[in-house]
Scaffold this active site. Structure first.
Site: not given
Lengths: 483, 96, 481
Positions: C152, C77, C176
């Site tokens: 997210s 990420k 997330s």
């Protein structure tokens, strides 16, 4: 301090001291002074995304050491909070500080007042925090330059209660504090280099008034002298405001050393809301007794203990001991001299006399003194054995060696023709000469006028071009005159 | 509670954010709703409850006082939006 | 034809010569290219991955034993630092920024032989639940491209879902990792707070953040966790507790009946899709019939945990994001003639997205003088209550079962106007972050609308092994009708 006796000046001090660690408070960057800008930086110092702090163990130890020496309560449970504000030399946008839970509470530092007594200045707290970087405004025209070498340096902040009442007391406190941090090995106390910085909180009130007046803060005083001057000037300014019925504004001010006055930098009302909260990136501290005990056990000897030791061990008078130990480095030098064979009292005389004079005249610290303790001890030895007179040693030889520190003292003394004649055979003919020349005085002497002995000694000295050992000459003369 | 424009101004100054007149209206509404949402916590009786301050179990985490991990000045300045060979630069700051 | 089903299978095919690491990388690069419209990746390290793969192949062919994650293709990420690579947090404020160090987690993956193939898209600064808040554009759910993948860590979830890498890393502050795993039909694990070092993870809320793992098998997730977990010199908050051997532990048979708790308030919550509620109720009933202990536990704080979460996380975030000021790195406004404060304000206002600004404002508010006790301290007290309550539950139970999210993936754009509606969807996931326990989302179910949904299982702190074992059991059960 020339003051209006109708008013009382009330002063509290906040001193920031840079700790004598190798590395920063939260990461391994060096804190050594004088490095090229932005060379003691790492992702942590630069507050790069994702970086985290890790606490320096030595910094915690030094803070506790200071707290123990100042008779503070060591807070077993404490943690760090974030003080949030924006400034270009504050990389994270917050300063990590123990503002809310200081590691040391209370305590005191004892100062000697001008009247000769002692007074305990109460401390409010000592806490750990990190230093900010430096902003330089004079390098470029339109921009300020940021150097982050200093960002993250470990500091302790030492805060007094508003116990001080005059510029003299401020000076005495700072002198004592500086001495203490140097003795403890906590800070090098170098105000010029910024390792010790002082903020003054000052207010005035009418004598007898219990309430404190409006407080003004003067920040970043970089010498004891300037702190003193600032306090004097500010006290005058505040008293004048009160006398004229004008309000005192709560402000932050700076001191202009050139003009000797302060100027406002910021209205306190404008102060940021720092939104303190416990820093979640650090762990809380639950200090163990054994940890604190080990620090207590390894506290270095403080001045008072040294004074007692010099008096007991070496029979030094209180005055000598006190003056020598006022500066730890000077005392260290002195001890090394004694350990190298110098007699304690003569060595003390030298420290307080020729050495201190030289340091004062040249505006230097003992660390800049050209001679080693052993080299100086060698000179003292020659005086002790009578090879040199104190006068010759402390003037001509001393001066020579200071300029040529690599020279051997004995050799130099020879070359300078300073070695005293203490040999009876060499002196005998000179004595004969003098006694023959002053036969009438000899008669006077034998009749009881002992004072002429000094004349004889002086004449022998003259004939020997000053090299005769006066002590030995004296003895030989006494012998001769007996007959 | 009501969120006033003065509050928005104060908070945005603290956070160094700036909103246009339109945005201000929007953020004021948003913030009001968000505050109203979190005011739900007022319903609880929290007398005698200690705040949970740290999530970590760890205590007394310290590192040895060693010099290591620094980067070169070039690396440090590499990502800087404005800099000389030596310094980060910002518009001139009025002395604190 | 390269195909991947698990790391174990991949390593076997490397060993028996039916695959090479280079083939694997080419396979994934091809798939990534074919699915660019999903927008899962921010940056693709194509050449670098090829070079590394070739080197790893040479290493293996020369007889050196394979490391534990040898040749495993991983995406990370875009909030996880990788030395020399762009790190943007999907925000304009880090435009052009290249990290000068690697996260501890990344270093450990690399030491174990992994191949990092690229950085994955996400909501800006990990703030969001739909991956619609990225400066690089939204991410699409590969199972239905009109729908959100969740957030997210939307990019990380889609990368595994769509077969763009083998395993991916995300971050989980309030769900997330688990929520996008649920919406995308894959496994998503959030470890115990402090299990994996946060050094190199861009901080959103420091006492909530953890790196999380997406994978298609429990074994893969366990192995990746194994490699990254454990003490670290650079993170003060990381746990020093020893890391169990998860891989080995998973292989051991466990026959004891499980003690499972569930919250009726959660399963019967008005916001929960009835199909999800039903599916979980059925599962619980069946497990009970199979001899496991399944009990309802009252959870009165359910409606207060999301407000507490938002007070605390926005407070920490408002401080963590102060460093993004245009001085030492990242974006700086090009406007001229500004003083320093104007520079800060303009830079930050131009480059932060709306959701980030909202959260900074709320966080600043709850910490500000006069409000601190009423909001921040109160929320900390709620956190304490919750922590204590959770500890009590785990005295009697091994696991808590919950939904992961109230609904399946909704349409893109459906919820962007009302932040509060978004926040409420976090109702099931924030608990694990508030109390620091590990939690996983398991892809057990399919909705009548065609989209997947999962079950969330939580265990006590540092009980990842127990959590992974029950996960394995539940997934296995699923495979046998």
């Amino acid at each position: 301090m020339a003051s209006n006796p109708a008013y009382e000046t009330v002063i509290g001090l906040e001193v920031h001291a840079q700790l004598l660690t190798q590395s920063k408070l939260f990461c391994g960057d060096s804190i050594a002074y004088g490095a090229a800008p932005n060379t003691h930086v790492s992702p942590v110092t630069l507050a790069h995304p994702g970086t985290l702090p890790k606490m320096n163990k030595k910094a915690v130890e030094l803070a506790i050491r200071m707290g123990l020496a100042c008779h503070c309560e060591i807070e077993r449970h404490n943690y760090f909070a974030r003080k949030n504000y924006f400034y270009p030399d504050l990389p994270k946008g917050y300063q990590v500080s123990q503002h809310t839970t200081p590691i040391c509470k209370g305590g005191h530092i004892t100062i000697r007042t001008e009247a000769g007594g002692e007074r305990a200045v109460r401390l409010n707290r000592i806490h750990l925090e990190e230093d900010a970087g430096k902003s330089l405004h004079d390098v470029l025209d339109t921009d300020s330059c940021i150097d982050l070498n200093r960002a993250g340096t470990p500091l302790i902040e030492i805060v007094t209660e508003p116990d001080l009442r005059s510029a003299e007391e401020v000076s005495a406190y700072l002198t004592e504090l500086r001495k203490l941090v140097r003795y403890l090995g906590v800070c090098d106390g170098n105000m010029e280099e910024g390792s010790l910085r002082c903020d003054v909180n000052i207010s005035v009130r009418r004598q007898g008034d219990a309430r404190l007046g409006t407080k003004v803060e003067i920040k970043n005083l970089n010498s004891i002298r300037n702190a003193r001057r600032a306090v004097e000037a500010e006290s005058r300014r505040l008293i004048e405001l009160l006398e004229n019925g004008q309000p005192v504004l709560q402000q932050t001010r700076s001191f202009d050393a050139a003009t000797g006055t302060s100027f406002a930098t910021r209205e306190k009302e404008d102060a940021d809301d720092y939104r303190y909260f416990a820093d979640p990136d650090l762990t809380p501290f639950a200090l163990e007794e054994s940890f604190i005990d080990s620090i207590r056990a390894s506290l270095p000897e403080l001045q008072e203990q040294r004074v007692q030791r010099y008096m007991n061990q070496w029979n030094l008078p209180d005055y000598d001991a006190r003056v020598i130990t006022d500066d730890k480095s000077l005392a260290d030098f002195y001890e090394e001299m004694v350990n190298a064979g110098a007699l304690p009292k003569p060595a003390a005389n030298w420290m307080l006399g020729p050495v201190k004079s030289w340091l004062n005249e040249n505006d230097k610290e003992i660390s800049d003194f050209p001679l080693s303790p052993a080299a100086l001890a060698a000179v003292l030895k020659m005086v002790d054995t009578g090879a040199l007179s104190f006068s010759a040693a402390s003037t001509r030889l001393f001066t020579h060696l200071l300029q040529h520190p690599a020279d051997d003292a004995a050799v130099a003394a020879q070359q300078l023709n300073l070695i005293q004649q203490s040999d009876a055979d060499t002196l005998a003919p000179l004595i004969d000469e003098v006694l023959a020349r002053y036969a009438d005085k000899v008669t006077e002497y034998k009749k009881g006028k002992k004072g002429v002995l000094a004349l004889f000694v002086g004449e022998v000295m003259k004939r020997s071009k000053g090299k005769a050992d006066p002590r030995v000459t004296n003895e030989l003369l006494l012998e001769r005159l007996k007959s | 509670m009501e969120v006033t424009e003065a509050m928005i101004d104060k908070l945005s100054h603290l956070a160094r954010l700036r909103f246009t007149a339109d945005e201000k209206g929007q953020i004021r509404g948003d913030l009001e709703r968000m505050i109203h949402f979190v005011e739900k916590l007022d319903e609880l009786d929290l007398n005698g409850v200690e705040p949970l301050i740290f999530m970590t179990d760890e205590v007394n985490v310290l590192r040895e006082d060693e010099v290591k991990g620094s980067v070169s000045r070039d690396e440090a300045l590499r990502n800087a939006p404005a800099h000389t060979d030596t310094f980060f630069t910002v518009p001139k700051v009025i002395k604190k | 034809m390269f195909s991947f089903s698990s790391i174990d299978q991949y390593h076997s095919s490397l060993q028996d010569g039916t695959a090479t690491c280079l083939q694997a990388v080419e396979h994934y690069l091809q798939r990534i290219n074919a699915q660019m419209h999903l927008n899962a990746f921010v940056d693709i390290y194509a050449d670098e991955a090829r070079t590394r793969a070739a080197a790893l192949d040479l290493q293996r062919q020369s007889g050196r034993p394979m490391e534990v994650l040898h040749g495993v293709v991983i995406g990370i990420k875009d909030v996880i630092a990788y030395n020399g690579h762009k790190l943007t947090a999907a925000s304009r404020i880090l435009e052009g920024f290249h990290s000068i160090y690697s996260a501890t987690a990344v270093e450990r993956l690399l030491e174990a032989g992994a191949i990092i193939i690229g950085s994955l898209n996400c909501d800006e600064f990990a703030m969001g639940s739909t991956n619609e808040n990225s400066a690089y554009g939204k991410v699409l759910n590969a199972l239905d491209e009109t729908r959100i993948p969740g957030g997210s860590s939307g990019g990380s979830a889609v990368a595994v879902q769509a077969g763009l890498c083998m395993v991916s890393l995300g971050s989980d502050t309030g769900g997330s990792v688990r929520q996008p795993a649920d919406l995308c039909g894959i496994i998503g694990l959030k470890p115990t707070y402090g299990r994996i070092s946060r050094y190199g993870l861009i901080a959103y809320a420091s006492s909530f953040d953890q790196i999380g793992i997406f994978g298609s098998t429990i074994a893969d997730v366990a192995l990746t966790l194994q490699v990254m977990a454990g003490a670290d010199d650079f993170d003060s908050t990381v746990s020093t507790r020893p890391v169990p051997d998860y891989t080995h532990g998973l292989k051991e048979k466990q026959d004891k009946p499980l003690r499972i708790a569930y919250f009726p308030e959660a399963l019967d919550h008005p916001s929960l899709d009835p199909e999800i509620s039903q599916a979980i109720h059925n599962l619980l009933k069946n497990l009970q019939a199979e001899g496991h202990q399944v009990s309802p536990v009252s959870f009165s704080l359910l409606d207060h945990i999301v407000p507490a979460y938002y007070v605390l996380t926005t407070a920490e975030a408002s401080s963590n994001l102060s460093r993004y000021d245009g001085v030492r790195y990242g974006y700086r406004t090009s406007k001229e003639g500004l003083d320093i404060n104007e520079l800060y304000e303009t830079t930050r206002s131009e480059a932060f997205g709306t959701e980030v600004k909202r959260r900074i404002m709320l966080g600043t508010f709850v910490l500000s003088a006069g409000y601190y006790d009423a909001y921040y301290t109160r929320a900390q007290k709620v956190r304490k209550l919750l922590f204590d309550q959770t500890q009590l539950i785990f005295k009697e139970f091994d696991h808590i079962f919950l939904p992961t999210t109230p609904s399946t993936a909704f349409r893109i754009g459906e919820k962007t106007t009302d932040p509060i509606a978004m926040y409420l969807a976090d109702i099931y996931t924030v608990m694990a972050n508030l109390v620091g326990i590990p939690a996983i989302s398991l892809p057990l179910f399919r909705h009548s609308n065609g989209m997947p949904f999962g079950l969330q299982v939580m265990s006590n702190r540092f009980e990842e092994l127990s959590l992974l074992r029950i996960s394995d059991l539940l997934i296995d059960r699923q495979l046998k009708p």
